[in-house]
Design a protein around this motif. Structure first.
Motif, PDB file in Angstrom:
ATOM      1  N   ALA A  77     -20.188 -12.650 -39.888  1.00 37.87           N
ATOM      2  CA  ALA A  77     -20.483 -12.440 -38.466  1.00 37.87           C
ATOM      3  C   ALA A  77     -20.273 -13.683 -37.617  1.00 37.87           C
ATOM      4  N   GLY A  78     -20.463 -14.860 -38.198  1.00 35.33           N
ATOM      5  CA  GLY A  78     -20.283 -16.091 -37.438  1.00 35.33           C
ATOM      6  C   GLY A  78     -18.888 -16.210 -36.851  1.00 35.33           C
ATOM      7  N   CYS A  79     -17.892 -15.670 -37.522  1.00 37.01           N
ATOM      8  CA  CYS A  79     -16.511 -15.721 -37.035  1.00 37.01           C
ATOM      9  C   CYS A  79     -16.021 -14.378 -36.505  1.00 37.01           C
ATOM     10  N   HIS A  80     -16.402 -13.292 -37.172  1.00 36.26           N
ATOM     11  CA  HIS A  80     -15.869 -11.975 -36.817  1.00 36.26           C
ATOM     12  C   HIS A  80     -16.778 -11.175 -35.907  1.00 36.26           C
ATOM     13  N   GLY A  81     -17.943 -11.729 -35.547  1.00 37.80           N
ATOM     14  CA  GLY A  81     -18.830 -11.091 -34.577  1.00 37.80           C
ATOM     15  C   GLY A  81     -19.850 -10.154 -35.185  1.00 37.80           C
ATOM     16  N   GLY A  88     -12.519 -12.192 -29.894  1.00 38.89           N
ATOM     17  CA  GLY A  88     -11.114 -12.388 -29.586  1.00 38.89           C
ATOM     18  C   GLY A  88     -10.439 -13.508 -30.359  1.00 38.89           C
ATOM     19  N   LEU A  89     -11.191 -14.448 -30.910  1.00 36.04           N
ATOM     20  CA  LEU A  89     -10.567 -15.542 -31.651  1.00 36.04           C
ATOM     21  C   LEU A  89     -10.204 -15.151 -33.072  1.00 36.04           C
ATOM     22  N   THR A  90     -10.903 -14.192 -33.625  1.00 39.74           N
ATOM     23  CA  THR A  90     -10.616 -13.702 -34.971  1.00 39.74           C
ATOM     24  C   THR A  90     -10.417 -12.190 -34.885  1.00 39.74           C
ATOM     25  N   PRO A  91      -9.806 -11.614 -35.892  1.00 37.10           N
ATOM     26  CA  PRO A  91      -9.562 -10.166 -35.829  1.00 37.10           C
ATOM     27  C   PRO A  91     -10.854  -9.347 -35.737  1.00 37.10           C
ATOM     28  N   ASP A  92     -10.785  -8.282 -34.964  1.00 36.67           N
ATOM     29  CA  ASP A  92     -11.859  -7.295 -34.907  1.00 36.67           C
ATOM     30  C   ASP A  92     -11.676  -6.434 -36.152  1.00 36.67           C
ATOM     31  N   LEU A  93     -12.566  -6.590 -37.108  1.00 33.92           N
ATOM     32  CA  LEU A  93     -12.389  -5.953 -38.406  1.00 33.92           C
ATOM     33  C   LEU A  93     -12.501  -4.436 -38.364  1.00 33.92           C
ATOM     34  N   ARG A  94     -13.001  -3.880 -37.263  1.00 34.77           N
ATOM     35  CA  ARG A  94     -13.075  -2.421 -37.119  1.00 34.77           C
ATOM     36  C   ARG A  94     -11.710  -1.840 -36.798  1.00 34.77           C
ATOM     37  N   GLU A  95     -10.785  -2.675 -36.334  1.00 32.78           N
ATOM     38  CA  GLU A  95      -9.476  -2.197 -35.883  1.00 32.78           C
ATOM     39  C   GLU A  95      -8.347  -2.454 -36.880  1.00 32.78           C
ATOM     40  N   LEU A  96      -8.635  -3.051 -38.008  1.00 33.76           N
ATOM     41  CA  LEU A  96      -7.585  -3.438 -38.937  1.00 33.76           C
ATOM     42  C   LEU A  96      -7.218  -2.291 -39.882  1.00 33.76           C
ATOM     43  N   THR A  97      -6.487  -1.351 -39.357  1.00 30.26           N
ATOM     44  CA  THR A  97      -6.099  -0.192 -40.162  1.00 30.26           C
ATOM     45  C   THR A  97      -5.076  -0.569 -41.233  1.00 30.26           C
ATOM     46  N   LEU A 135     -18.249  -2.345 -43.340  1.00 32.55           N
ATOM     47  CA  LEU A 135     -17.246  -2.334 -42.265  1.00 32.55           C
ATOM     48  C   LEU A 135     -16.713  -0.929 -42.019  1.00 32.55           C
ATOM     49  N   GLU A 136     -16.498  -0.176 -43.096  1.00 32.72           N
ATOM     50  CA  GLU A 136     -15.992   1.188 -42.961  1.00 32.72           C
ATOM     51  C   GLU A 136     -17.021   2.119 -42.310  1.00 32.72           C
ATOM     52  N   SER A 137     -18.300   1.742 -42.370  1.00 33.29           N
ATOM     53  CA  SER A 137     -19.350   2.597 -41.788  1.00 33.29           C
ATOM     54  C   SER A 137     -19.501   2.386 -40.284  1.00 33.29           C
ATOM     55  N   LEU A 138     -18.910   1.327 -39.759  1.00 38.09           N
ATOM     56  CA  LEU A 138     -19.069   1.017 -38.328  1.00 38.09           C
ATOM     57  C   LEU A 138     -18.193   1.932 -37.472  1.00 38.09           C
ATOM     58  N   PRO A 139     -18.686   2.298 -36.295  1.00 40.38           N
ATOM     59  CA  PRO A 139     -17.854   3.111 -35.406  1.00 40.38           C
ATOM     60  C   PRO A 139     -16.654   2.308 -34.921  1.00 40.38           C
ATOM     61  N   LYS A 140     -15.532   2.968 -34.798  1.00 42.53           N
ATOM     62  CA  LYS A 140     -14.317   2.318 -34.301  1.00 42.53           C
ATOM     63  C   LYS A 140     -14.446   2.084 -32.805  1.00 42.53           C
ATOM     64  N   PRO A 141     -13.831   1.025 -32.284  1.00 46.17           N
ATOM     65  CA  PRO A 141     -13.902   0.765 -30.839  1.00 46.17           C
ATOM     66  C   PRO A 141     -13.209   1.880 -30.062  1.00 46.17           C
TER      67      PRO A 141
END
Length: 142
Positions: A77-81, A88-97, A135-141
């Motif tokens: 979370a420190g880097c990926h939120g 915005g500085l690191t990938p949003d892991l919810r969007e990395l299909t 990560l897979e359990s989180l809602p997608k943006p």
């Protein structure tokens, strides 16, 4: 031949930007993840998330998500939120299909040249797959 001050400034900015990439993760201290309620998955990297519904330990998916949430908070979370919502500085892991399971495990275990540390010596495979389940359990943006 004299070097213009604007060229010097441009070089300085470039050096600062390069340094920020190198030190982007700062002094990262991996946090332990309590995986005691889940099976030990060993050290040979699995190429598919065993905690996903329908897989070998799919019945433990809810527990893996709980363990993964804690593991993510302490190590990612420190880097990926928070909840993988990157600033915005690191990938949003919810969007990395494009991050299939094999890519994910290799990336987390080995790190990247762009600054992500390797976690293979600090997180066991059970913790890593639990984080993937979370990560897979989180809602997608939206």
């Amino acid at each position: 031949m004299a070097v213009s001050s604007s060229l010097k400034a441009l070089v300085a900015v470039g050096l600062l930007a390069g340094a920020s990439v190198v030190w982007g993760h700062g002094n990262v201290t991996p946090q332990p993840v309590d995986t005691g309620a889940l099976p030990d998955l060993g050290t040979d990297a699995l190429m598919e998330n065993p905690f996903r519904d329908g897989n070998e330990y799919g019945g433990l998916n809810a527990k893996a998500i709980e363990v993964g949430q804690s593991g993510y908070a302490g190590n990612c979370a420190g880097c990926h939120g928070i909840e993988a919502m990157s600033g915005g500085l690191t990938p949003d892991l919810r969007e990395l299909t494009e991050w299939d399971d094999e890519y994910f495990i290799n990336r987390v275990m080995n790190g990247t040249e762009r600054g992500m540390p390797s976690f293979k010596n600090s997180l066991n495979q059970t913790a890593i797959w639990s984080i993937r389940s979370y990560l897979e359990s989180l809602p997608k943006p939206e």
